[in-house]
Motif scaffolding. Structure first.
Motif, PDB file in Angstrom:
ATOM      1  N   LEU A  25       2.691  85.256 132.928  1.00 27.99           N
ATOM      2  CA  LEU A  25       3.623  85.640 134.174  1.00 27.99           C
ATOM      3  C   LEU A  25       2.611  87.272 134.563  1.00 27.99           C
ATOM      4  O   LEU A  25       2.633  88.382 133.698  1.00 27.99           O
ATOM      5  N   THR A  26       2.330  87.108 135.652  1.00 32.80           N
ATOM      6  CA  THR A  26       1.996  88.518 135.857  1.00 32.80           C
ATOM      7  C   THR A  26       2.404  89.670 136.329  1.00 32.80           C
ATOM      8  O   THR A  26       3.060  88.778 137.976  1.00 32.80           O
ATOM      9  N   ILE A  27       3.504  90.762 136.403  1.00 35.44           N
ATOM     10  CA  ILE A  27       4.452  91.211 137.223  1.00 35.44           C
ATOM     11  C   ILE A  27       3.714  92.509 137.705  1.00 35.44           C
ATOM     12  O   ILE A  27       3.204  93.044 137.517  1.00 35.44           O
ATOM     13  N   HIS A  28       3.220  92.126 139.578  1.00 33.29           N
ATOM     14  CA  HIS A  28       3.064  93.189 140.650  1.00 33.29           C
ATOM     15  C   HIS A  28       4.034  94.089 140.822  1.00 33.29           C
ATOM     16  O   HIS A  28       3.617  95.010 140.991  1.00 33.29           O
ATOM     17  N   ASN A  29       4.891  93.304 141.208  1.00 31.12           N
ATOM     18  CA  ASN A  29       5.967  94.870 141.358  1.00 31.12           C
ATOM     19  C   ASN A  29       7.770  93.857 140.494  1.00 31.12           C
ATOM     20  O   ASN A  29       8.558  93.431 141.600  1.00 31.12           O
ATOM     21  N   ILE A  30       7.968  94.653 139.631  1.00 29.92           N
ATOM     22  CA  ILE A  30       8.913  94.472 138.805  1.00 29.92           C
ATOM     23  C   ILE A  30      10.496  94.758 140.152  1.00 29.92           C
ATOM     24  O   ILE A  30      11.470  94.271 139.886  1.00 29.92           O
ATOM     25  N   ALA A  31      10.353  95.278 141.145  1.00 30.86           N
ATOM     26  CA  ALA A  31      11.229  95.855 141.775  1.00 30.86           C
ATOM     27  C   ALA A  31      11.480  93.963 142.715  1.00 30.86           C
ATOM     28  O   ALA A  31      12.907  94.087 142.954  1.00 30.86           O
ATOM     29  N   PHE A  32      11.356  93.245 142.608  1.00 31.31           N
ATOM     30  CA  PHE A  32      12.059  91.829 143.013  1.00 31.31           C
ATOM     31  C   PHE A  32      12.219  90.691 141.825  1.00 31.31           C
ATOM     32  O   PHE A  32      10.879  90.401 141.315  1.00 31.31           O
ATOM     33  N   HIS A  33      13.219  90.802 141.957  1.00 36.46           N
ATOM     34  CA  HIS A  33      13.622  89.847 141.019  1.00 36.46           C
ATOM     35  C   HIS A  33      13.723  88.342 141.618  1.00 36.46           C
ATOM     36  O   HIS A  33      13.891  87.397 140.396  1.00 36.46           O
ATOM     37  N   GLY A  34      13.668  88.145 143.219  1.00 41.46           N
ATOM     38  CA  GLY A  34      14.016  86.574 143.065  1.00 41.46           C
ATOM     39  C   GLY A  34      15.579  85.882 142.262  1.00 41.46           C
ATOM     40  O   GLY A  34      15.410  84.641 141.971  1.00 41.46           O
ATOM     41  N   THR A  35      16.846  86.443 142.875  1.00 40.63           N
ATOM     42  CA  THR A  35      18.275  85.880 141.896  1.00 40.63           C
ATOM     43  C   THR A  35      18.414  85.279 143.276  1.00 40.63           C
ATOM     44  O   THR A  35      18.035  84.689 144.719  1.00 40.63           O
ATOM     45  N   ALA A  36      19.131  84.315 142.809  1.00 42.77           N
ATOM     46  CA  ALA A  36      20.171  83.104 143.618  1.00 42.77           C
ATOM     47  C   ALA A  36      21.551  83.528 142.449  1.00 42.77           C
ATOM     48  O   ALA A  36      21.757  83.460 141.661  1.00 42.77           O
ATOM     49  N   PRO A  37      22.617  82.340 143.939  1.00 40.36           N
ATOM     50  CA  PRO A  37      23.621  82.363 142.317  1.00 40.36           C
ATOM     51  C   PRO A  37      23.947  81.539 142.014  1.00 40.36           C
ATOM     52  O   PRO A  37      23.187  80.250 142.051  1.00 40.36           O
ATOM     53  N   ALA A  38      24.537  82.001 141.032  1.00 41.02           N
ATOM     54  CA  ALA A  38      25.180  80.682 140.068  1.00 41.02           C
ATOM     55  C   ALA A  38      24.848  79.159 139.956  1.00 41.02           C
ATOM     56  O   ALA A  38      25.143  77.753 139.830  1.00 41.02           O
TER      57      ALA A  38
END
Length: 426
Positions: free
Chosen positions: A162-175
């Protein structure tokens, strides 16, 4: 020949919002010289489908995150592509990430979980007789693939990076989306992909991928600190032994001032003054005789473009001019448009124009990158290639790619640009 499936949400020259696309587009050619064959898996956005002529179907799914989908194989230029054609997820106009209201598409979790799932399926089952040895995953949009690969029982046979290009974006979703995203319940815990009660796609990749990389050595060290790790620094500290910073590069064929088709007349950095004159005319400016600074950027707080607005009066008072090309946050777009209307020495184009960005590099005296944090940055590298002096914040890859014009560097004749710290308007 070794085989890799590169999985990305964007890829130049087809679809681009930032440096990730440039890297994803350039890696296959760069790695081929080292004996690696990269095929790239992309979502089937309209622009990708329009460019993909003569593609063949190699896999079909009756239901994938809410609708039918098929996997297509084809070539566009030098790129070998696998394209996930799922109209219910990708056949829409506008931004690939944002809806008409400027907010994330509500189904972004499903859209990119589908991309991750298909990547894992290709790695597990193969695709028309081809099977990768490694999945190279880019950012959160493909970071669920290691989880799916484990569920398919194939995590021991295919490596994951996995390459992190920008850690500011997490791709979160509700449980509540756990079941719909086909994620295992046992993974939803602090040592898995649970993040403050939500699902975090990026955390899933950070925990379950075999190896982690990011796009500069300095950013790799910064990510271990709370002020840069965006809440995931603790996870990264536990994976420190598996994390490496590899500095981004640029496509020196696409960005070659001697052959650049976008430069209309003078194809040499030594013709800077002639290209500068043409650029001033194109932006409707009047030559003040002072430095022409160019900015080519997403207009976001991260990129520090609000600080540059604060610095404009002093820069202009000394005879400077600014030509800006970019788009992003509505408030910053409006602020730059207002600055351009109020200050004759400032001109702003809202949007993105690849050819214009090349002409700006050819004609600018300096390229300004005042980012508060910057994983790597490519703009300063393009500037160096075109003889346009980088003026950059001393952070991340900007610190790794520009040799600061201090006394020692000037005495040794190795300085290549200017770095400033602290990262403030002053």
């Amino acid at each position: 020949m070794r085989h890799v499936l590169s999985v990305a949400s964007e890829c130049a020259p087809l679809i681009k919002t930032g440096g990730l696309a440039d890297v994803a587009g350039a890696l296959p050619g760069a790695m081929a010289a080292h004996g690696w064959r990269l095929r790239t898996l992309l979502p089937g956005y309209p622009v990708v489908m329009d460019a993909l002529k003569g593609a063949r179907e190699i896999r079909a799914e009756t239901e994938l995150m809410g609708g039918p989908a098929q996997l297509l194989a084809g070539e566009i230029g030098e790129l070998e592509l696998l394209v996930l054609d799922a109209p219910h997820l990708y056949d829409r106009s506008g931004s690939i990430y944002l809806g008409p209201d400027g907010k994330d598409w509500p189904d972004n979790p499903e859209r990119f979980a589908a991309l991750s799932w298909m990547a894992a399926a290709i790695a597990s089952d193969g695709a028309a007789g081809w099977q990768p040895e490694v999945l190279h995953l880019h950012d959160w949009q493909s970071a669920l693939a290691p989880v799916y690969l484990r569920e398919m029982g194939a995590s021991d046979s295919v490596g994951t990076l996995l390459t992190i290009h920008n850690i500011a974006f997490h791709g979160t979703a509700p449980a509540a989306k756990l079941k719909g995203l086909h994620l295992p319940q046992q993974g939803f815990q602090p040592d898995g992909f649970e993040y403050y009660g939500n699902i975090s796609a990026l955390k899933a990749g950070l925990v379950f991928a075999d190896k982690l990389s990011t796009v500069s050595p300095t950013y790799a060290r910064e990510l271990l600190r709370p002020e840069f790790g965006m809440g995931l620094d603790g996870v990264l500290r536990t994976r420190r032994a598996d994390l490496v910073g590899i500095l981004n590069g640029i496509d020196e064929t696409a960005w070659d001032p001697k052959t650049d088709a976008a430069i209309r007349t003078y194809k040499s950095p030594r013709k800077k003054s002639a290209n500068r004159k043409l650029l001033i005319e194109e932006f409707g400016l009047t030559d003040t005789g002072g430095p022409l600074a160019v900015v080519i950027s997403r207009l976001t707080e991260q990129k520090g473009l609000d600080m540059l607005l604060e610095a404009l009066p002093a820069f202009v008072a000394r005879g400077g001019q600014v030509a800006l090309l970019g788009s992003g946050e509505t408030a910053l777009e409006q602020a730059w448009q207002e600055a351009a209307e109020a200050i004759p020495q400032v001109s702003a184009r809202i949007g993105y124009d690849e050819a214009l960005s090349h002409r700006m590099m050819a004609g600018g005296d300096a390229v300004v990158v005042p980012s508060r944090f910057e994983p790597c940055g490519l703009t300063q590298l393009y500037g160096l290639r075109y003889g346009t002096i980088p003026v950059v914040a001393m952070t991340g890859g900007l610190a790794d790619t520009v040799i600061r014009a201090n006394d020692a560097a000037l005495a040794a004749d190795v300085a290549t640009g200017f770095q400033f710290f602290p990262v403030t308007a002053d």
